[in-house]
Scaffold this active site. Structure first.
Site, PDB file in Angstrom:
ATOM      1  CB  SER A   1      -0.949  -0.022   1.202  1.00 57.41           C
ATOM      2  OG  SER A   1      -1.848   1.062   1.161  1.00 57.41           O
TER       3      SER A   1
ATOM      4  CG  HIS B   1      -4.342  -0.909  -0.644  1.00 63.70           C
ATOM      5  ND1 HIS B   1      -3.969  -0.943   0.684  1.00 63.70           N
ATOM      6  CD2 HIS B   1      -4.923  -2.106  -0.898  1.00 63.70           C
ATOM      7  CE1 HIS B   1      -4.312  -2.107   1.203  1.00 63.70           C
ATOM      8  NE2 HIS B   1      -4.886  -2.838   0.263  1.00 63.70           N
TER       9      HIS B   1
ATOM     10  CG  ASP C   1      -5.744  -5.549   2.633  1.00 67.36           C
ATOM     11  OD1 ASP C   1      -6.349  -6.600   2.952  1.00 67.36           O
ATOM     12  OD2 ASP C   1      -5.683  -5.114   1.475  1.00 67.36           O
TER      13      ASP C   1
END
Length: 391
Positions: A192, A219, A315
């Site tokens: 991310s 992401h 995540d």
């Protein structure tokens, strides 16, 4: 309580004023400068010694990428967050170039930010979510008296387990044993904040004859991922593309999940394929690393290698639990080389990481582990990489 010093660089006075007003919600955020040009900012940085720079990408007649390179020469570790207009797709390539030049993250904004129009709640949430990992300690809201007439920012979104920071993560050793002899048949990467830079350091170091397919979740919004895939493809000897429903996994090729859609792997007739879907977000993300890793665990079991790189939040934690349950291998990026040690730090805290590695060491260790138990082809053999077939 520690104070975080912030320098704002934006050519529009209304945008600078709105940022000052929004940031004033927290008593330990100190605006040490608010300037209209990058050149002024370069001279201001050594004077005010900021902890964070918020830099507008959309300033006219300014090569922001060059400014970032100049900042990095004198202040290599100074966090720089980009403001970018989300309406224009052309900004996606500029944002990726800025990230590659040293920006730590970007904050999408509406085309016009002004005190008259007001900041949307979406922008407020995104602003503080991106600021939080780089702040000097927890954010402290102003008293209600001082906040009269000002909407409070959603502090609850930036604390606790949702966004662990470097100081909140403590590694503990694994208790389970791993069979290092298990052959690896797929590499799955989750990343991310700081991801484009991390991927540009890892993928180009993987050899052209890399013997397994690679699937990646970064992401990013939908207008960014296709451009990122092309950028990574141009820098790597591997073929890198945005994953599409029906793509067949092949060795030496990498698929990047498209923004706005979950990506999974699933068995087909004598092959493994990519599938995409619009299921609900997980960890406030779509695509989500957890969704991909669960499908990888189901398809490949103990033959999966999951790698979690720099990123905010958790995540990938639940997905790695599935990888571990099936006997797969898990690597995490270390704290020192991570832009934000949230995602890899969560694995370390949970004891899921088989190895915690620096970003510089990651590609070599991935290559070693993937080739373990295989015989490397000689230079006269046909390469595993079939770039012409992945169209």
């Amino acid at each position: 309580m520690s104070t975080t010093r912030i320098l704002i660089v934006d050519d529009e006075a209304s945008s600078r004023n709105l940022l000052r007003k929004t940031l004033s919600v927290y008593s330990n955020l100190d605006i040490v400068g608010s300037v209209s040009t990058c050149r002024i900012a370069l001279s201001k940085i050594p004077q005010v010694n900021p902890d964070i720079v918020i830099l507008d990408l959309d300033m006219p007649d300014t090569d922001v990428t060059q400014i970032l390179l100049e900042i990095r020469k004198s202040h290599p570790d100074l966090p720089v967050l980009m403001l970018c207009t989300k309406k224009h797709n052309k900004n996606a390539a500029r944002v990726l170039a800025a990230l590659a030049a040293g920006a730590n993250d970007y904050i999408p904004k509406s085309e016009k930010l002004s005190a008259e129009s007001g900041a949307t709640e979406e922008f407020r949430v995104e602003l503080f979510k991106k600021l939080r990992p780089f702040c000097q300690g927890p954010l402290k809201q102003q008293t209600l008296k001082r906040l009269k007439g000002t909407q409070q920012a959603p502090e609850a979104n930036f604390h606790g387990k949702e966004l662990p920071t470097k100081t909140e993560i403590h590694e503990r050793p694994r208790t389970s044993k791993k069979d290092e002899a298990s052959r690896i048949d797929i590499l799955a990467i989750g990343v991310s904040t700081g991801g484009p830079q991390a991927l540009e350091k890892v993928l180009p170091k993987l050899p052209e004859d890399f013997p397994v397919p690679i699937v990646i979740v970064q992401h990013m919004p939908s207008n960014f991922t296709g451009i990122l895939a092309k950028r990574l493809n141009s820098k790597s000897s591997l073929f890198v593309k945005e994953g599409q429903k029906g793509d067949t996994l092949r060795p030496g090729q990498a698929w990047l999940a498209a923004g706005g859609m979950h990506m999974v792997v699933q068995p087909g007739k004598n092959k493994i394929q990519i599938n995409t879907h619009m299921g609900p977000p997980e960890n406030s993300c779509r695509p989500a690393v957890d969704v991909l890793l669960r499908s990888v665990a189901d398809c490949y079991g103990s033959h999966a290698l999951a790698v979690i790189l720099t990123g905010m939040g958790q995540d990938g934690l639940r997905g790695c639990e599935s990888i571990q349950e099936f006997g797969g291998t898990i690597y995490a990026q270390d704290e020192e080389s991570s832009v934000v040690w949230g995602m890899p730090g969560a694995l370390s805290q949970a004891g899921l990481a088989d190895k915690v590695l620096s970003l510089d060491a990651m590609a070599a260790e991935i290559t070693r582990r993937v080739w373990q138990g295989r015989v490397k082809p000689s230079s006269t053999h046909t390469s595993w990489n079939q770039r012409s077939l992945a169209t």
